[in-house]
Design a protein around this motif. Sequence first.
Motif, short mmCIF file in Angstrom:
data_model
loop_
_atom_site.label_atom_id
_atom_site.label_comp_id
_atom_site.label_asym_id
_atom_site.label_seq_id
_atom_site.Cartn_x
_atom_site.Cartn_y
_atom_site.Cartn_z
N VAL A 23 0.36 8.78 2.32
CA VAL A 23 0.63 8.85 0.89
C VAL A 23 1.96 8.13 0.62
O VAL A 23 2.93 8.30 1.34
CB VAL A 23 0.70 10.32 0.43
CG1 VAL A 23 1.09 10.41 -1.03
CG2 VAL A 23 -0.62 11.01 0.68
N GLY A 24 1.97 7.30 -0.41
CA GLY A 24 3.20 6.61 -0.79
C GLY A 24 3.29 5.20 -0.28
O GLY A 24 4.17 4.45 -0.69
N GLY A 25 2.41 4.82 0.63
CA GLY A 25 2.41 3.44 1.13
C GLY A 25 3.73 3.07 1.78
O GLY A 25 4.43 3.90 2.36
N LEU A 26 4.08 1.80 1.69
CA LEU A 26 5.30 1.29 2.31
C LEU A 26 6.56 1.90 1.71
O LEU A 26 7.59 1.99 2.38
CB LEU A 26 5.35 -0.23 2.19
CG LEU A 26 4.36 -1.00 3.07
CD1 LEU A 26 4.36 -2.48 2.69
CD2 LEU A 26 4.69 -0.84 4.54
N ASP A 27 6.49 2.33 0.46
CA ASP A 27 7.66 2.93 -0.19
C ASP A 27 8.07 4.24 0.48
O ASP A 27 9.22 4.67 0.37
CB ASP A 27 7.40 3.19 -1.67
CG ASP A 27 7.24 1.89 -2.45
OD1 ASP A 27 7.81 0.87 -2.01
OD2 ASP A 27 6.56 1.90 -3.49
N ALA A 28 7.13 4.90 1.17
CA ALA A 28 7.42 6.18 1.81
C ALA A 28 8.13 5.99 3.15
O ALA A 28 8.56 6.97 3.76
CB ALA A 28 6.13 6.96 2.01
N GLU A 73 3.57 3.35 11.58
CA GLU A 73 3.45 3.91 10.23
C GLU A 73 3.39 2.79 9.19
O GLU A 73 2.67 2.89 8.19
CB GLU A 73 4.64 4.84 9.96
CG GLU A 73 4.40 5.83 8.87
CD GLU A 73 3.29 6.84 9.15
OE1 GLU A 73 2.82 7.45 8.18
OE2 GLU A 73 2.88 7.02 10.31
N SER A 74 4.12 1.70 9.44
CA SER A 74 4.07 0.54 8.54
C SER A 74 2.69 -0.09 8.53
O SER A 74 2.19 -0.50 7.49
CB SER A 74 5.10 -0.50 8.95
OG SER A 74 6.41 -0.01 8.78
N LEU A 78 0.50 -0.21 5.13
CA LEU A 78 0.17 -1.51 4.56
C LEU A 78 -1.17 -1.48 3.83
O LEU A 78 -1.34 -2.14 2.80
CB LEU A 78 0.17 -2.59 5.65
CG LEU A 78 -0.01 -4.02 5.21
CD1 LEU A 78 1.06 -4.43 4.21
CD2 LEU A 78 0.01 -4.94 6.42
N GLY A 79 -2.10 -0.70 4.34
CA GLY A 79 -3.39 -0.57 3.68
C GLY A 79 -3.26 -0.03 2.26
O GLY A 79 -3.90 -0.52 1.33
N ALA A 80 -2.42 0.98 2.09
CA ALA A 80 -2.20 1.54 0.75
C ALA A 80 -1.50 0.53 -0.14
O ALA A 80 -1.84 0.38 -1.32
CB ALA A 80 -1.38 2.82 0.85
N ALA A 81 -0.52 -0.18 0.42
CA ALA A 81 0.24 -1.16 -0.37
C ALA A 81 -0.63 -2.32 -0.83
O ALA A 81 -0.47 -2.82 -1.93
CB ALA A 81 1.42 -1.68 0.45
N TRP A 82 -1.53 -2.77 0.03
CA TRP A 82 -2.38 -3.92 -0.29
C TRP A 82 -3.74 -3.52 -0.83
O TRP A 82 -4.53 -4.38 -1.23
CB TRP A 82 -2.55 -4.80 0.93
CG TRP A 82 -1.35 -5.62 1.29
CD1 TRP A 82 -0.11 -5.58 0.72
CD2 TRP A 82 -1.28 -6.63 2.30
NE1 TRP A 82 0.72 -6.49 1.32
CE2 TRP A 82 0.03 -7.15 2.29
CE3 TRP A 82 -2.20 -7.13 3.22
CZ2 TRP A 82 0.43 -8.15 3.16
CZ3 TRP A 82 -1.79 -8.12 4.08
CH2 TRP A 82 -0.48 -8.63 4.05
N GLY A 83 -4.07 -2.26 -0.82
CA GLY A 83 -5.38 -1.82 -1.29
C GLY A 83 -6.51 -2.26 -0.37
O GLY A 83 -7.60 -2.61 -0.84
N MET A 84 -6.24 -2.27 0.93
CA MET A 84 -7.23 -2.70 1.92
C MET A 84 -7.44 -1.59 2.94
O MET A 84 -6.51 -0.85 3.26
CB MET A 84 -6.75 -3.94 2.67
CG MET A 84 -6.61 -5.18 1.85
SD MET A 84 -6.02 -6.52 2.94
CE MET A 84 -5.86 -7.85 1.77
N PRO A 85 -8.65 -1.49 3.49
CA PRO A 85 -8.86 -0.51 4.56
C PRO A 85 -8.11 -0.92 5.82
O PRO A 85 -7.90 -2.11 6.07
CB PRO A 85 -10.37 -0.54 4.78
CG PRO A 85 -10.81 -1.88 4.30
CD PRO A 85 -9.87 -2.25 3.19
N VAL A 86 -7.70 0.07 6.60
CA VAL A 86 -7.00 -0.17 7.87
C VAL A 86 -7.89 0.32 9.00
O VAL A 86 -8.38 1.45 8.97
CB VAL A 86 -5.65 0.58 7.92
CG1 VAL A 86 -4.96 0.36 9.26
CG2 VAL A 86 -4.76 0.16 6.77
#
Length: 173
Positions: A23-28, A73-74, A78-86
């Motif tokens: 949760v929070g993507g790269l900002d977290a 963790e990065s 990255l998936g959350a930040a870019w909207g892509m599955p990891v």
Amino acid sequence: EMADEKCAQLAKDGILERVKPPVGGLDAIGGLGALKAWLFEMHGAFSSEARKFGLAMPKGALAGGVQGSGKSESAKALGAAWGMPVFRLDIARCMGSLVGETEQNLLRALAAADAMAGGEDGGGLILWIDEIEKAFAGTGTDLSGVTTKAFGVMLTWLQEKTSPTFVFATAND
């Protein structure tokens, strides 16, 4: 529903594993400002406008550092930040006892990642390879040559791929 079904099919052989982004993507994630800034810039290279313009998509990134510094963790964030599955590629699970089996398993996993990414015009996928230095340890010195061949398969795929698959590899050494 289609993406969920594809993920379920990929999970059956255990080589590719879907990873939920935090949760929070790269900002977290604290720190890593230069990496985050670069990743933010690279995301634009996956847009349809960039493709129409002829801008090449980045192949990936290798993050190296000590354990616990936020590399893995990065990759997940990255998936959350870019909207892509990891998807995590477990190269150890590609290893087989028969001649050529390891390379075939790796090729099958990479082809599956390309298919999940949606081909040249797809939405993209993050392929996370954790501790890549351990996965390909012995390259050039292994007596059977299996690790060297698998490494060659990976490098050729990276060079030739046209799908919007972004490889995020991590290394402690």
